[in-house]
Structures are given as C-alpha cells and as structure tokens.
Write a protein that holds these residues in place. Structure first.
Motif, PDB file in Angstrom:
ATOM      1  N   LEU A 112     -57.309  10.768   9.724  1.00 27.63           N
ATOM      2  CA  LEU A 112     -58.691  10.700   9.245  1.00 27.63           C
ATOM      3  C   LEU A 112     -58.757  10.806   7.724  1.00 27.63           C
ATOM      4  CD1 LEU A 112     -60.295  13.184  11.810  1.00 27.63           C
ATOM      5  CD2 LEU A 112     -60.390  10.679  11.874  1.00 27.63           C
TER       6      LEU A 112
ATOM      7  N   HIS B 212     -66.185  15.313  10.504  1.00 27.25           N
ATOM      8  CA  HIS B 212     -66.340  13.884  10.806  1.00 27.25           C
ATOM      9  C   HIS B 212     -67.091  13.644  12.109  1.00 27.25           C
ATOM     10  CE1 HIS B 212     -64.499  11.428   7.753  1.00 27.25           C
ATOM     11  NE2 HIS B 212     -63.389  12.144   7.746  1.00 27.25           N
TER      12      HIS B 212
ATOM     13  N   HIS C 163     -60.872   5.061  12.078  1.00 28.75           N
ATOM     14  CA  HIS C 163     -60.270   6.255  12.687  1.00 28.75           C
ATOM     15  C   HIS C 163     -61.338   7.298  13.027  1.00 28.75           C
ATOM     16  CE1 HIS C 163     -56.288   4.735  12.071  1.00 28.75           C
ATOM     17  NE2 HIS C 163     -56.423   4.712  10.758  1.00 28.75           N
ATOM     18  N   VAL C 164     -62.374   7.361  12.216  1.00 27.60           N
ATOM     19  CA  VAL C 164     -63.483   8.282  12.490  1.00 27.60           C
ATOM     20  C   VAL C 164     -64.239   7.815  13.735  1.00 27.60           C
ATOM     21  CG1 VAL C 164     -65.665   9.195  11.605  1.00 27.60           C
ATOM     22  CG2 VAL C 164     -63.678   8.971  10.074  1.00 27.60           C
TER      23      VAL C 164
END
Length: 183
Positions: free
Chosen positions: A44, A93, A58-59
């Motif tokens: 992340l 996140h 990726h988040v």
C-alpha cells in the motif's frame, strides 16, 4: 453451511517475523467454521487524503478484501509500545474516504507475539482503541500476548504446550465471528 471468511492482517513486513509464523499457525489450525486468508498490506502507498477520490489499485484491493470478509484477525508485533506504521496505514486506507469504511461492523480478533516479556500488550491496547472507533466489535477475552520462545521451538514450530491455548482461542474467535458477522 460455508465457513466464515476471515481476513488475516499481519502487521509486520519482516520475512522471518514471529507474527508471520503465528499467522501461519492460525491459518493451519483454524477450525472448519473459519476460512482464514492472508491480506497483503506491504504494497500500500502511504495514506494521503488527497488520493481519496482516486485510490491506488492496491488500496481498492484491500478495501474489497475487507468488505468481503466476515471477520478480521490482526496479528501484530509491537513497535515502540504501539502498532507498526504499516498496520496503521492499512487501517487508514480501508477506513477512507470518510463514511465509506470497509471495517465498520466487522468482528475482529487480535493476537501478537514478541520477544519481550509483555508480548504485544501495549500495541494491542492501542489497536483496540482504533478498532472501537472503526466500529469493529473486538473479542476481549482471552487476550493473546505471546512470548516467542514460549510458543515456538528452535525450528519455528508451535510448541506442544501452546497448541491447546491456540486452538481454544481460535474456537472462541470462531464463536465471536458467528455471533457478530455482518449480514
């Protein structure tokens, strides 16, 4: 009945981490009512509120994996009497943008192992405070503050005298998830 899908988040990036070893043991020993799978957090980017409108892939993957989970199991070391930055980054996140938290309502469990005498007690207390804010019902008892040399033998395998405790905790966590799972 299908097993509850559990996202396992390890707060350590170290290849030979005791907490990674513990996560592997938990995945291996999980009762049939749980399907544990590891969720990657080391890829992340650092959280930046400016990115909320266009999150990194990726988040989005992290948020999706958490949203699809029936529960989350945090396996955390203790860094300077708190949680590791990589874990806090993942928490931030998946809780953003404001009002779109993937964590809300998801039952949680916390375990940790350390070389120190108090295990990961301080980190777990800090994590509990964060999880309460994120609206995650978190299993309170039994607490799991493990000392590495008391849990693992010289080869890294789980000691025989730790199996009953680990199995008992997993059973208690499975009951917690069954009671608190979203849906």
């Amino acid at each position: 009945m299908h097993p509850h899908r559990i996202a396992v988040i390890v707060g350590s990036l170290r290849r030979d981490s005791f907490n990674r070893q513990l996560a592997d043991v938990l995945v291996e020993r999980a009762p049939d009512t749980l399907a544990l799978h590891r969720v990657e957090i080391g890829d992340l980017p650092l959280y930046n509120q400016d990115d909320d409108d266009a999150p990194h892939a990726h988040v989005l993957r992290l948020k999706r994996e958490i949203a699809q989970a029936d529960g989350v199991l945090f396996v955390t070391p203790e860094y300077n009497r708190s949680i590791p930055g990589v874990l806090k980054n993942a928490l931030d996140h998946a809780s953003r943008p404001y009002g779109e938290s993937s964590w809300a309502g998801t039952p949680a469990g916390i375990v940790g192992v350390s070389v120190g005498a108090i295990g990961t007690a301080a980190a777990q207390q800090h994590l509990r405070t964060i999880l309460a804010y994120l609206d995650m019902p978190t299993l309170g008892q039994p607490e799991v503050f493990l000392k590495a040399d008391a849990v693992f033998d010289d080869t890294g395998a789980l000691r025989d005298d730790s199996r009953d405790f680990i199995d008992g905790w997993l059973t208690r966590y499975a009951d917690w998830v069954a009671r608190h799972a979203r849906g």
